[in-house]
Scaffold this motif. Sequence first.
Motif, PDB file in Angstrom:
ATOM      1  N   ASP A 252       0.825  -1.210   0.000  1.00  8.53           N
ATOM      2  CA  ASP A 252       0.000   0.000   0.000  1.00  8.53           C
ATOM      3  C   ASP A 252       0.860   1.261   0.000  1.00  8.53           C
ATOM      4  O   ASP A 252       0.499   2.274  -0.604  1.00  8.53           O
ATOM      5  N   ALA A 253       2.004   1.179   0.677  1.00 13.69           N
ATOM      6  CA  ALA A 253       2.883   2.348   0.735  1.00 13.69           C
ATOM      7  C   ALA A 253       3.576   2.594  -0.609  1.00 13.69           C
ATOM      8  O   ALA A 253       3.836   3.739  -0.995  1.00 13.69           O
ATOM      9  N   GLU A 254       3.892   1.518  -1.321  1.00 13.41           N
ATOM     10  CA  GLU A 254       4.612   1.636  -2.601  1.00 13.41           C
ATOM     11  C   GLU A 254       3.690   1.920  -3.774  1.00 13.41           C
ATOM     12  O   GLU A 254       4.132   2.413  -4.817  1.00 13.41           O
ATOM     13  N   LEU A 255       2.393   1.594  -3.611  1.00 11.00           N
ATOM     14  CA  LEU A 255       1.462   1.650  -4.736  1.00 11.00           C
ATOM     15  C   LEU A 255       1.377   3.012  -5.415  1.00 11.00           C
ATOM     16  O   LEU A 255       1.417   3.085  -6.655  1.00 11.00           O
ATOM     17  N   PRO A 256       1.269   4.137  -4.676  1.00  9.89           N
ATOM     18  CA  PRO A 256       1.181   5.442  -5.364  1.00  9.89           C
ATOM     19  C   PRO A 256       2.382   5.716  -6.280  1.00  9.89           C
ATOM     20  O   PRO A 256       2.221   6.215  -7.391  1.00  9.89           O
ATOM     21  N   GLU A 257       3.587   5.364  -5.799  1.00  9.41           N
ATOM     22  CA  GLU A 257       4.786   5.598  -6.599  1.00  9.41           C
ATOM     23  C   GLU A 257       4.811   4.704  -7.833  1.00  9.41           C
ATOM     24  O   GLU A 257       5.181   5.143  -8.928  1.00  9.41           O
ATOM     25  N   HIS A 258       4.349   3.452  -7.680  1.00 12.27           N
ATOM     26  CA  HIS A 258       4.299   2.525  -8.810  1.00 12.27           C
ATOM     27  C   HIS A 258       3.270   2.977  -9.845  1.00 12.27           C
ATOM     28  O   HIS A 258       3.499   2.877 -11.055  1.00 12.27           O
ATOM     29  N   GLU A 259       2.130   3.458  -9.341  1.00 15.66           N
ATOM     30  CA  GLU A 259       1.090   3.951 -10.253  1.00 15.66           C
ATOM     31  C   GLU A 259       1.590   5.144 -11.069  1.00 15.66           C
ATOM     32  O   GLU A 259       1.362   5.226 -12.283  1.00 15.66           O
ATOM     33  N   LYS A 260       2.289   6.062 -10.385  1.00 12.67           N
ATOM     34  CA  LYS A 260       2.808   7.254 -11.069  1.00 12.67           C
ATOM     35  C   LYS A 260       3.801   6.857 -12.162  1.00 12.67           C
ATOM     36  O   LYS A 260       3.769   7.391 -13.283  1.00 12.67           O
ATOM     37  N   ALA A 261       4.712   5.906 -11.848  1.00 16.24           N
ATOM     38  CA  ALA A 261       5.703   5.455 -12.820  1.00 16.24           C
ATOM     39  C   ALA A 261       5.040   4.741 -13.989  1.00 16.24           C
ATOM     40  O   ALA A 261       5.421   4.925 -15.154  1.00 16.24           O
ATOM     41  N   PHE A 262       4.020   3.922 -13.705  1.00 10.91           N
ATOM     42  CA  PHE A 262       3.383   3.127 -14.750  1.00 10.91           C
ATOM     43  C   PHE A 262       2.507   3.973 -15.661  1.00 10.91           C
ATOM     44  O   PHE A 262       2.298   3.639 -16.830  1.00 10.91           O
ATOM     45  N   LEU A 263       1.991   5.074 -15.120  1.00 10.14           N
ATOM     46  CA  LEU A 263       1.181   5.987 -15.939  1.00 10.14           C
ATOM     47  C   LEU A 263       2.002   6.574 -17.085  1.00 10.14           C
ATOM     48  O   LEU A 263       1.478   6.859 -18.161  1.00 10.14           O
ATOM     49  N   GLN A 264       3.304   6.773 -16.841  1.00 12.39           N
ATOM     50  CA  GLN A 264       4.185   7.381 -17.844  1.00 12.39           C
ATOM     51  C   GLN A 264       5.012   6.331 -18.595  1.00 12.39           C
ATOM     52  O   GLN A 264       5.931   6.677 -19.332  1.00 12.39           O
ATOM     53  N   PHE A 265       4.689   5.054 -18.396  1.00 19.60           N
ATOM     54  CA  PHE A 265       5.522   3.985 -18.936  1.00 19.60           C
ATOM     55  C   PHE A 265       5.189   3.646 -20.382  1.00 19.60           C
ATOM     56  O   PHE A 265       6.073   3.489 -21.215  1.00 19.60           O
ATOM     57  N   HIS A 266       3.911   3.507 -20.697  1.00 20.09           N
ATOM     58  CA  HIS A 266       3.493   3.129 -22.043  1.00 20.09           C
ATOM     59  C   HIS A 266       3.149   4.361 -22.882  1.00 20.09           C
ATOM     60  O   HIS A 266       2.720   5.389 -22.349  1.00 20.09           O
ATOM     61  N   VAL A 267       3.322   4.216 -24.185  1.00 20.39           N
ATOM     62  CA  VAL A 267       2.913   5.288 -25.101  1.00 20.39           C
ATOM     63  C   VAL A 267       1.403   5.449 -25.048  1.00 20.39           C
ATOM     64  O   VAL A 267       0.872   6.564 -25.017  1.00 20.39           O
ATOM     65  N   THR A 268       0.690   4.316 -25.048  1.00 20.84           N
ATOM     66  CA  THR A 268      -0.767   4.297 -24.836  1.00 20.84           C
ATOM     67  C   THR A 268      -1.063   3.281 -23.742  1.00 20.84           C
ATOM     68  O   THR A 268      -0.418   2.221 -23.675  1.00 20.84           O
ATOM     69  N   MET A 269      -2.013   3.570 -22.902  1.00 15.85           N
ATOM     70  CA  MET A 269      -2.326   2.670 -21.789  1.00 15.85           C
ATOM     71  C   MET A 269      -2.869   1.348 -22.326  1.00 15.85           C
ATOM     72  O   MET A 269      -3.668   1.317 -23.261  1.00 15.85           O
ATOM     73  N   PRO A 270      -2.442   0.215 -21.722  1.00 16.86           N
ATOM     74  CA  PRO A 270      -2.923  -1.095 -22.176  1.00 16.86           C
ATOM     75  C   PRO A 270      -4.414  -1.273 -21.900  1.00 16.86           C
ATOM     76  O   PRO A 270      -4.952  -0.709 -20.935  1.00 16.86           O
ATOM     77  N   GLU A 271      -5.060  -2.039 -22.795  1.00 18.72           N
ATOM     78  CA  GLU A 271      -6.478  -2.310 -22.611  1.00 18.72           C
ATOM     79  C   GLU A 271      -6.663  -3.275 -21.436  1.00 18.72           C
ATOM     80  O   GLU A 271      -5.780  -4.057 -21.101  1.00 18.72           O
ATOM     81  N   GLY A 272      -7.862  -3.208 -20.817  1.00 22.03           N
ATOM     82  CA  GLY A 272      -8.139  -4.134 -19.718  1.00 22.03           C
ATOM     83  C   GLY A 272      -8.538  -3.392 -18.461  1.00 22.03           C
ATOM     84  O   GLY A 272      -9.118  -2.296 -18.526  1.00 22.03           O
ATOM     85  N   PRO A 273      -8.232  -3.973 -17.310  1.00 24.48           N
ATOM     86  CA  PRO A 273      -8.666  -3.402 -16.035  1.00 24.48           C
ATOM     87  C   PRO A 273      -7.979  -2.083 -15.731  1.00 24.48           C
ATOM     88  O   PRO A 273      -7.047  -1.667 -16.430  1.00 24.48           O
ATOM     89  N   SER A 274      -8.433  -1.445 -14.655  1.00 18.63           N
ATOM     90  CA  SER A 274      -7.854  -0.171 -14.239  1.00 18.63           C
ATOM     91  C   SER A 274      -6.399  -0.364 -13.811  1.00 18.63           C
ATOM     92  O   SER A 274      -5.944  -1.487 -13.557  1.00 18.63           O
ATOM     93  N   LEU A 275      -5.677   0.742 -13.715  1.00 18.28           N
ATOM     94  CA  LEU A 275      -4.256   0.690 -13.385  1.00 18.28           C
ATOM     95  C   LEU A 275      -4.024   0.058 -12.016  1.00 18.28           C
ATOM     96  O   LEU A 275      -3.127  -0.777 -11.845  1.00 18.28           O
ATOM     97  N   ARG A 276      -4.842   0.416 -11.034  1.00 18.66           N
ATOM     98  CA  ARG A 276      -4.657  -0.121  -9.677  1.00 18.66           C
ATOM     99  C   ARG A 276      -4.875  -1.631  -9.666  1.00 18.66           C
ATOM    100  O   ARG A 276      -4.106  -2.370  -9.048  1.00 18.66           O
ATOM    101  N   VAL A 277      -5.915  -2.084 -10.368  1.00 13.35           N
ATOM    102  CA  VAL A 277      -6.191  -3.526 -10.427  1.00 13.35           C
ATOM    103  C   VAL A 277      -5.061  -4.244 -11.152  1.00 13.35           C
ATOM    104  O   VAL A 277      -4.598  -5.316 -10.725  1.00 13.35           O
ATOM    105  N   LEU A 278      -4.584  -3.653 -12.226  1.00 11.88           N
ATOM    106  CA  LEU A 278      -3.501  -4.255 -13.002  1.00 11.88           C
ATOM    107  C   LEU A 278      -2.248  -4.462 -12.157  1.00 11.88           C
ATOM    108  O   LEU A 278      -1.602  -5.510 -12.203  1.00 11.88           O
TER     109      LEU A 278
END
Length: 677
Positions: A383-409
Motif C-alpha cells: 500500500d505504501a509503494e502503490l502510489p509511486e508505482h502507479e505514477k511510474a506506470f502511468l508514464q511507462f506506455h505510449v498508450t495505456m494497455p487495454e483491460g482493467p484499471s491501473l490499480r487492479v492491473l
Amino acid sequence: MMVSAVDEQNMVEGGEGVGGFALLRALKSGSARKGCDPFAQTQRSKLQHRRARINQQINKEMRMRAGAENLFRATSNHKVKETVALELSYVNSNLQLLKEELEELNSCMDVYQNDSESISVPMIPLGLKETKELDLLVPLKDFISEHYGEEGVMFEKEIKEFMELRQAMRTPSRNEAGLELLMEYYNQLYFLDSRFFPPSKSLGVFFHWYDSLTGVPSHQRALAFEKGSVLFNIGALHTQIGARQDRASLPGLNQAIDAFQKAAGAFNYLKENFSNAPSLDMSTASLNMLVRLMVAQVQECVFEKVTLLHAQKDFLTWLQLAQEAAKVEDAYSLVHQTMTQAHVKDYVPFSWTTMVHVKSEHFKALSHYFAAIALCDCPVASDAELPEHEKAFLQFHVTMPEGPSLRVLLQDPEERRKLGKAHLKKAIMKHEEAMRIHGLCKILRKMDILQEVLSFAHKRSLSKYSEIDHEEDFFETGDAPDIHPKTHQKPEIKSPSFSQVKVTDLFHRLGPLSVFSAKNKWYPMRRVHLMRGENGFGFTLRGDSPVLIAGVIPGGCAAEAGLKEGDYIILVNGKDCRWSKHAEVVQLLKSTGEEGVEIGVITLQGSDGPKAQVEKKAAAMSSGSGLLKSNKENSRKSLMNSKGASTLLVWNKKSKRSKNSTYSIPFTTVGDNEAMY
C-alpha cells in the motif's frame, strides 16, 4: 585476432613503433611530439595502410575513366568508340570492386573494440581520412621574400617544423596525445592562414584528401579544406577512442560516453561552419548522419551504465531499464532513417546500415523484455509503494494497455502475467527480426560477438515466455503497447575546445599579426636619423608590438626628419622592435645621446593617417574571426578560442573584419594611452 592493450600501448601510443624508429626520429628532429610510426604493424595501422592503398588505386582508376570518357566524346571513329567503351566497362568494374573492398574495410569494427572478455555489442568507429604529403618549403619561402621582404632561407627551420607537424598528424596515436597532435596542427593552421593566405591571391598549393567512406580523392587550394579534414579526423579519432573502451566497467563507460559526445561535437561543428564540401563524407547530409550515430552510441552507453549501476533491481528499476532501452531504440531508428535516405544510402557502408537496424530491433526487444520482468518477477506493491508505482506506470506506455484499471492491473498477479506475456511475445518477435536482419549482411555474420549477444537475448526471452506460459491459458495474448522512451542522462554534443591546446606561432619572427599578416601590405622600411630638440623628438607614440607614431608635431624634429602619422617603429639603433612594448621603445629613445637615434619605420599601404591605422589595428585585434587575444599575441602566446574560430571555417569565403572600434587622435593633445616625446 584482437590487439591487446599492452601491445597497443607498446606499438602505437606515444609514437614508439617497431625498433623505436619514431622515437629516434623525434630525438633527431628535437621534437617530442610525433605521430605513430607508420611501419608499426598493429591491426589498426594495417587497416590504414590498406585504406591508403585502396585510395591510391581508386584515384588511378578514376583518372583512367576520366581520360577514357574524354576520348569517347572526342572521337568519331566507331572502332575506337567500341574499344573505349570496353575499357570504360573494365575500369568501372575495377572501381566497383575497390569501393566494395573499402566498404569492407570501413566495416572492420572489431579491430577498434576493446580486448575485454566481457560481452558487449560492438560500436561503429570511423577510419581517418588519408592525405598526400605536402611540400611547402618553396611556396612559403617565396611568399616570405615577396610579401614580407625577408630572406626566405632564414625561415627554413620554421617551415620544416610545420611540415614535420603535418606529417606527424597523418598518423595520430589512438589516445589523448593523438588528439592533442591534431588540435595543435589545427590551431597552427590559423597562423598559416593569417601569414600566408591573402584574400586576393592564391599561394598555388593544393591540399589533397581522400573521402573516408568512398575513397574518392578531392583537392582544393582553400586552406579551409585542410582545416575541415583535420577536424573530421579529430571526430573520427574520438570514435576510435570511444570504441576501444572497456564498457564492462564504470570508468570505461564514462570515457566512452565522453569520447562519443566529443565526436558528435566535432562533426556538428564541421556541419555548422563549413559549406560546399568537396567530398561526400563532409557533406551536410553525411555529417548529420554521423552526429546522430554518435548520439545513438552515447545513448547505448548510458543504457549500459544504468544496467551496471543498478545491480539490485526492483519494479521501478526494471521500468527504468525498459525506458532506457526504448530510448536507445528511438535513437538508432532515427539514425537508420537518416542512413537510408536517397542521397546518403549510396555511400554509407551496408554493414553500418544493417548494424544500426539490428540495434534498433534488439533494443526494442530488450525494452519489452524488461517490462515483462518488472510485471512477472517483481512482487505486488504494498500500500505504501502503490502510489509511486502507479505514477511510474502511468508514464511507462505510449498508450495505456487495454483491460482493467491501473490499480487492479498492478495489484492482480494474473493481470500482470497477462500483460507481461504480451510484452514477451513482442520481445521475441523483435529478437527474431534482429537476427533475420543480421543474417542478411555477410560482414556482420562474421562478427561472433554480435551473434552471441543476439542469440543470448533471444533464448532468454524464449525461456521466460515458457516459464510464464500456462497450458490452461485459453485467452489470446494481446498486443503490448510500445514503451515510452525516457533517459536519465541526455547525450550532450560537446564542441571542440581549441583553447585546451595552446600553441605558439611558428612564424612569430615575422612580427605581430595585427600588422604583419598576409592581408596587409606596407611600403619598404625607411631609415630615419632623428635628433632630440629642445621639446623632445616631436611626436606622440601609442600602443605596442609594434609601437605606432600616433601624431607628429608640425615643425618638430620628427616632422623635419620625414616621420609621418601612422608609421610603425620596427627598428631603433639596429634593434628589432616589432615585438617591443611601449616602455621598451621609449627607454631606447631616451637612452640616446647628442648623436641622435636611427629608427626604422614602415607605413601600411592604403593608410589615411593615424586614425585609420589605429582603427585597423584595433579591428584586427578585436575581430571575431581572430583566434588570438591581443595581449596573448604580443607575448607570442596564443589562446585559441573555439567560438572565434568558427568564422574561419568557410570553404571559399574570407571572414569580415570588425570595423566598430574607432579612436580619435588629435595632433595637439595627447590621449590617455599616448605619450609625447
